[in-house]
Scaffold this active site. Structure first.
Site, short mmCIF file in Angstrom:
data_model
loop_
_atom_site.label_atom_id
_atom_site.label_comp_id
_atom_site.label_asym_id
_atom_site.label_seq_id
_atom_site.Cartn_x
_atom_site.Cartn_y
_atom_site.Cartn_z
N HIS A 150 8.08 28.80 119.10
CA HIS A 150 7.05 28.05 118.96
C HIS A 150 5.84 29.23 118.44
O HIS A 150 4.66 29.57 118.81
CB HIS A 150 6.46 27.90 120.40
CG HIS A 150 7.41 26.70 121.02
ND1 HIS A 150 7.88 25.73 120.05
CD2 HIS A 150 7.46 26.16 122.32
CE1 HIS A 150 8.50 24.90 120.90
NE2 HIS A 150 8.29 24.99 122.12
N HIS A 225 2.56 19.62 121.91
CA HIS A 225 3.30 19.98 122.94
C HIS A 225 2.76 19.33 124.18
O HIS A 225 3.00 19.97 125.41
CB HIS A 225 3.61 21.63 123.23
CG HIS A 225 4.93 21.88 123.89
ND1 HIS A 225 5.30 21.64 125.14
CD2 HIS A 225 5.86 22.67 123.24
CE1 HIS A 225 6.49 22.10 125.25
NE2 HIS A 225 6.89 22.70 124.24
N GLU A 362 8.04 15.89 120.64
CA GLU A 362 7.80 17.19 119.96
C GLU A 362 8.03 16.89 118.57
O GLU A 362 9.28 17.24 118.22
CB GLU A 362 7.98 18.40 120.03
CG GLU A 362 7.54 18.96 121.61
CD GLU A 362 8.64 20.20 121.94
OE1 GLU A 362 8.67 21.24 121.53
OE2 GLU A 362 9.11 20.19 122.98
C1 GLA Z 1 10.29 23.62 124.13
C2 GLA Z 1 11.70 24.09 124.09
C3 GLA Z 1 12.04 24.26 125.58
C4 GLA Z 1 10.90 25.14 126.34
C5 GLA Z 1 9.42 24.50 126.15
C6 GLA Z 1 8.43 25.31 126.75
O1 GLA Z 1 10.25 22.23 124.27
O2 GLA Z 1 12.65 23.38 123.57
O3 GLA Z 1 13.15 24.96 125.68
O4 GLA Z 1 10.95 26.39 125.83
O5 GLA Z 1 9.25 24.19 124.88
O6 GLA Z 1 8.73 25.64 127.90
#
Ligand code: GLA
Length: 397
Positions: A150, A225, A362
């Site tokens: 991210h 997110h 997402e």
């Molecule tokens: C995303 C990732 C997860 C986790 C979340 C945040 O969705 O795919 O594995 O890292 O973000 O906790």
């Protein structure tokens, strides 16, 4: 040689002025916004703003409320461009917040799993925190074991976005944010000028438009997110929601949730959401991929990418009647069922956020695309514009 040098200097000067113009237009936008409390009062859509707080390093953060009278009210803060609350009505007409969030800025600044945030420059994982572009190796921050997740340590979720503009009409209200990510920020090449516009429409849909340009070839993959729990009761797990995802395949991952390079068929697996079914149906199945994710934490390969912007997913909470649909032009969608939430983060209405108290849709390109030659490209070149749109549409069934 000299003329090359002067071309380089003029390009740098042009970029410098562009940033100046952008910054001053941001300031103007903010000034214009100060009148917004009255603007739009008589219209079906309203935008209000207030000061939300000051970050630990002294930056002012604002909160914008976009409301329509169809029953949606969304709060967005300039810190991380985060959706802090999103209220919709249930079948009895009761308005409740359906996204996980915190009570104040202090809590958002502490470590948290991207609640409501805009994610960039690269949503999802980049293996071993590095990639090669045109023969140059770029080394990124490793913030997820060996990998980059991210955007890195200080991604777009942890910066204060500028307010570019707010617009209200009879059918929509929008908030346009911008952020200039400097060349080599978190290891990514190129000055990236990013705009994200949230638009609340009269038909109870929320559009998110992402736009970006760069002055050096780079990679981009932006997403949102938010964690949804359509029951509006965050003490409840989301496994009682029904979900549909239009995807015949998903991106198979290894133990660090990095793609193996294979697309796996959903047929006969817990990953088959082509017909609407309960999340509970398969989330704890005896399945290698489910075990690796601790539940669902995978990128679905959305069908019909050639159609561009299309309906790709649905979620339904039968108890409350709340229903949501996702539309996007993106090739993939990470469906994450909040498996890492562990009861340590406080919910504003009391209690804590436990495992699976929210799920994320997402929309994005596939994880680790910069290192996967067979995946659709995430490369952005100078002169090109990254532009992508996702919509969350709310109703009752
Ligand atoms: C995303 C990732 C997860 C986790 C979340 C945040 O969705 O795919 O594995 O890292 O973000 O906790």
């Amino acid at each position: 040689m000299n003329s090359m040098r002067s071309i380089e200097i003029s390009i740098s000067a042009m970029f410098f002025f562009l940033i100046l113009i952008l910054n001053s237009s941001c300031k103007e936008g903010t000034k214009k916004d100060e009148n917004f409390e009255t603007k739009g009062m008589e219209k079906p859509i309203r935008i209000e703003q207030r000061n939300y707080g000051t970050t630990t390093n002294g930056e002012k953060v604002k909160q914008f409320t976009l409301k329509n009278y169809g029953g949606i009210e969304v709060n967005i803060i300039t810190y991380g461009g985060r959706i802090t609350t999103l209220k919709t009505v249930d079948k009895e007409g009761t308005l409740k917040n359906i996204v996980l969030g915190f009570e104040n800025l202090e809590q958002y600044e502490k470590s948290n799993p991207y609640f409501g945030a805009l994610v960039g420059r690269y949503g999802n994982r980049i293996a071993k925190g590095k990639f090669n572009l045109n023969g140059t190796e770029y080394i990124l921050a490793k913030n997820n074991g060996e990998n980059n997740l991210h955007g890195g340590i200080k991604g777009f979720d942890k910066v204060v976005w500028n307010v570019e503009d707010t617009v209200v009409s009879n059918t929509m209200g929008s908030l346009k944010l911008s952020y200039v990510s400097k060349d080599m920020e978190e290891g990514f090449p190129g000055n990236l000028i990013t705009f994200v516009t949230y638009t609340l429409n009269a038909d109870n849909s929320l559009d998110i438009l992402y736009e970006a340009t760069t002055d050096k070839t780079t990679v981009v993959n932006l997403t949102q997110h938010s964690y949804f729990n359509l029951s509006g009761d965050f003490s409840q797990s989301i496994v009682d929601h029904k979900v549909e995802i239009s995807a015949d395949e998903f991106v198979e991952v290894d133990s660090s949730l990095i793609p193996t390079g294979e697309m796996a068929s959903v047929e006969g697996t817990p990953f088959d959401f082509r017909e609407i079914k309960l999340i509970d149906d398969g989330i704890d199945a005896e399945n290698e991929q489910i075990k690796l994710g601790g539940g669902f934490d995978h990128c679905w390969v959305l069908n019909n990418p050639e159609k561009g912007y299309r309906s790709v997913a649905k979620a339904h909470h039968i108890g409350s009647g709340r229903f949501m649909e996702v539309l996007t032009d993106q090739p993939g969608m990470q469906f994450y069922t909040g498996n890492f939430l562990n009861g340590t983060l406080p919910a504003p209405i009391g209690g804590v956020y436990s495992k699976r108290s929210g799920f994320c849709f997402e929309t994005q390109h596939y994880p680790d695309s910069p290192n996967q030659p067979n995946f659709p490209t995430v490369t952005l070149r100078p002169g090109d514009t990254y532009s992508t749109k996702t919509t969350f549409k709310f109703s009752i069934k």
